[in-house]
Motif scaffolding. Sequence first.
Motif, mmCIF file in Angstrom:
data_model
loop_
_atom_site.group_PDB
_atom_site.id
_atom_site.type_symbol
_atom_site.label_atom_id
_atom_site.label_comp_id
_atom_site.label_asym_id
_atom_site.label_seq_id
_atom_site.Cartn_x
_atom_site.Cartn_y
_atom_site.Cartn_z
ATOM 1 N N ALA A 198 5.731 43.778 -55.855
ATOM 2 C CA ALA A 198 6.878 43.606 -54.959
ATOM 3 C C ALA A 198 8.200 43.700 -55.711
ATOM 4 C CB ALA A 198 6.787 42.270 -54.243
ATOM 5 N N PHE A 199 9.149 44.434 -55.098
ATOM 6 C CA PHE A 199 10.472 44.623 -55.668
ATOM 7 C C PHE A 199 11.501 44.488 -54.552
ATOM 8 C CE2 PHE A 199 7.494 46.755 -58.357
ATOM 9 C CZ PHE A 199 7.949 46.524 -59.649
ATOM 10 N N ALA A 200 12.552 43.719 -54.816
ATOM 11 C CA ALA A 200 13.605 43.513 -53.822
ATOM 12 C C ALA A 200 14.446 44.769 -53.668
ATOM 13 C CB ALA A 200 14.495 42.349 -54.246
ATOM 14 N N ILE A 201 14.835 45.046 -52.435
ATOM 15 C CA ILE A 201 15.822 46.087 -52.132
ATOM 16 C C ILE A 201 17.083 45.321 -51.725
ATOM 17 C CG2 ILE A 201 16.419 48.069 -50.711
ATOM 18 C CD1 ILE A 201 13.401 48.517 -50.299
ATOM 19 N N PRO A 202 18.036 45.178 -52.647
ATOM 20 C CA PRO A 202 19.188 44.302 -52.396
ATOM 21 C C PRO A 202 20.317 44.949 -51.601
ATOM 22 C CG PRO A 202 19.301 45.156 -54.612
ATOM 23 C CD PRO A 202 18.007 45.665 -54.021
ATOM 24 N N PHE A 203 20.121 46.186 -51.160
ATOM 25 C CA PHE A 203 21.150 46.849 -50.364
ATOM 26 C C PHE A 203 20.613 47.112 -48.964
ATOM 27 C CE2 PHE A 203 19.036 49.858 -53.182
ATOM 28 C CZ PHE A 203 18.458 50.743 -52.295
ATOM 29 N N GLU A 204 21.530 47.225 -48.022
ATOM 30 C CA GLU A 204 21.167 47.425 -46.625
ATOM 31 C C GLU A 204 20.681 48.854 -46.393
ATOM 32 O OE1 GLU A 204 24.938 46.580 -44.925
ATOM 33 O OE2 GLU A 204 24.672 44.421 -45.054
ATOM 34 N N PHE A 205 19.678 48.986 -45.528
ATOM 35 C CA PHE A 205 19.202 50.297 -45.094
ATOM 36 C C PHE A 205 18.694 50.170 -43.671
ATOM 37 C CE2 PHE A 205 15.548 48.177 -46.873
ATOM 38 C CZ PHE A 205 14.450 48.611 -46.156
ATOM 39 N N TYR B 52 3.463 53.075 -51.493
ATOM 40 C CA TYR B 52 4.176 51.823 -51.229
ATOM 41 C C TYR B 52 4.477 51.679 -49.743
ATOM 42 C CZ TYR B 52 8.382 54.718 -50.865
ATOM 43 O OH TYR B 52 9.299 55.669 -50.480
ATOM 44 N N THR B 53 4.866 50.455 -49.365
ATOM 45 C CA THR B 53 5.361 50.165 -48.020
ATOM 46 C C THR B 53 6.718 49.481 -48.156
ATOM 47 O OG1 THR B 53 4.234 48.030 -47.947
ATOM 48 C CG2 THR B 53 3.055 49.925 -47.013
ATOM 49 N N LEU B 54 7.460 49.469 -47.072
ATOM 50 C CA LEU B 54 8.759 48.808 -47.037
ATOM 51 C C LEU B 54 8.788 47.779 -45.921
ATOM 52 C CD1 LEU B 54 11.116 51.917 -47.372
ATOM 53 C CD2 LEU B 54 10.489 50.295 -49.170
ATOM 54 N N SER B 55 9.493 46.689 -46.159
ATOM 55 C CA SER B 55 9.795 45.733 -45.100
ATOM 56 C C SER B 55 11.304 45.546 -45.099
ATOM 57 C CB SER B 55 9.074 44.404 -45.320
ATOM 58 O OG SER B 55 9.485 43.819 -46.542
ATOM 59 N N GLY B 56 11.837 45.069 -43.993
ATOM 60 C CA GLY B 56 13.281 44.914 -43.862
ATOM 61 C C GLY B 56 13.860 46.139 -43.189
ATOM 62 N N GLY B 57 15.074 46.478 -43.559
ATOM 63 C CA GLY B 57 15.754 47.604 -42.934
ATOM 64 C C GLY B 57 16.450 47.192 -41.658
ATOM 65 N N ASP B 58 16.693 48.146 -40.774
ATOM 66 C CA ASP B 58 17.443 47.902 -39.539
ATOM 67 C C ASP B 58 18.800 47.255 -39.823
ATOM 68 O OD1 ASP B 58 15.569 49.031 -37.799
ATOM 69 O OD2 ASP B 58 14.408 47.176 -37.772
ATOM 70 N N GLY B 59 19.439 47.710 -40.923
ATOM 71 C CA GLY B 59 20.743 47.182 -41.288
ATOM 72 C C GLY B 59 20.709 45.983 -42.202
ATOM 73 N N SER B 60 19.525 45.658 -42.734
ATOM 74 C CA SER B 60 19.417 44.530 -43.654
ATOM 75 C C SER B 60 18.766 44.979 -44.957
ATOM 76 C CB SER B 60 18.611 43.393 -43.025
ATOM 77 O OG SER B 60 17.265 43.798 -42.852
ATOM 78 N N THR B 61 18.671 44.053 -45.907
ATOM 79 C CA THR B 61 17.993 44.310 -47.171
ATOM 80 C C THR B 61 16.485 44.253 -46.927
ATOM 81 O OG1 THR B 61 18.030 41.975 -47.751
ATOM 82 C CG2 THR B 61 19.912 43.307 -48.464
ATOM 83 N N GLY B 62 15.677 44.437 -47.973
ATOM 84 C CA GLY B 62 14.240 44.424 -47.755
ATOM 85 C C GLY B 62 13.438 44.287 -49.027
ATOM 86 N N THR B 63 12.158 44.632 -48.902
ATOM 87 C CA THR B 63 11.220 44.551 -50.024
ATOM 88 C C THR B 63 10.367 45.800 -50.054
ATOM 89 O OG1 THR B 63 11.127 42.145 -49.838
ATOM 90 C CG2 THR B 63 9.333 43.206 -51.052
ATOM 91 N N LEU B 64 10.183 46.345 -51.246
ATOM 92 C CA LEU B 64 9.268 47.446 -51.487
ATOM 93 C C LEU B 64 8.004 46.847 -52.087
ATOM 94 C CD1 LEU B 64 9.880 50.796 -53.178
ATOM 95 C CD2 LEU B 64 8.276 49.240 -54.199
ATOM 96 N N THR B 65 6.826 47.220 -51.558
ATOM 97 C CA THR B 65 5.560 46.697 -52.070
ATOM 98 C C THR B 65 4.627 47.853 -52.379
ATOM 99 O OG1 THR B 65 5.832 44.701 -50.735
ATOM 100 C CG2 THR B 65 3.632 45.138 -51.631
ATOM 101 N N PHE B 66 4.228 47.959 -53.647
ATOM 102 C CA PHE B 66 3.272 48.985 -54.055
ATOM 103 C C PHE B 66 1.864 48.554 -53.668
ATOM 104 C CE2 PHE B 66 6.802 49.987 -56.874
ATOM 105 C CZ PHE B 66 6.843 51.371 -56.761
#
Length: 90
Positions: A22-29, A50-64
């Motif tokens: 897991a790696f944080a995505i600290p910018f909005e997407f 990998y998969t992504l969580s978050g988004g829709d104008g917020s930060t998120g998490t990338l998970t391998f």
Amino acid sequence: MTIALSANSPRVHYTATANQTAFAIPFEFFDDGDIDVYVNDVQKTITTHYTLSGGDGSTGTLTFGTGLTVNDKVAISFFSWADNKSSSIK
């Protein structure tokens, strides 16, 4: 909805620990397609690697799907500001 470039660094780099997934995505997407992921300078593919969580104008998490090797270099970036039709950068 817009993403203010001044409030976001559109790229982040990490050095993996042993078996880290897991790696944080600290910018909005907004959408999964907004994100590009590289490990050791090789581009990875969503759902395959990998998969992504978050988004829709917020930060998120990338998970391998599998843990990375110690010292793997991970780069996560916002893909396309100009081509993204669901958001605008100001």
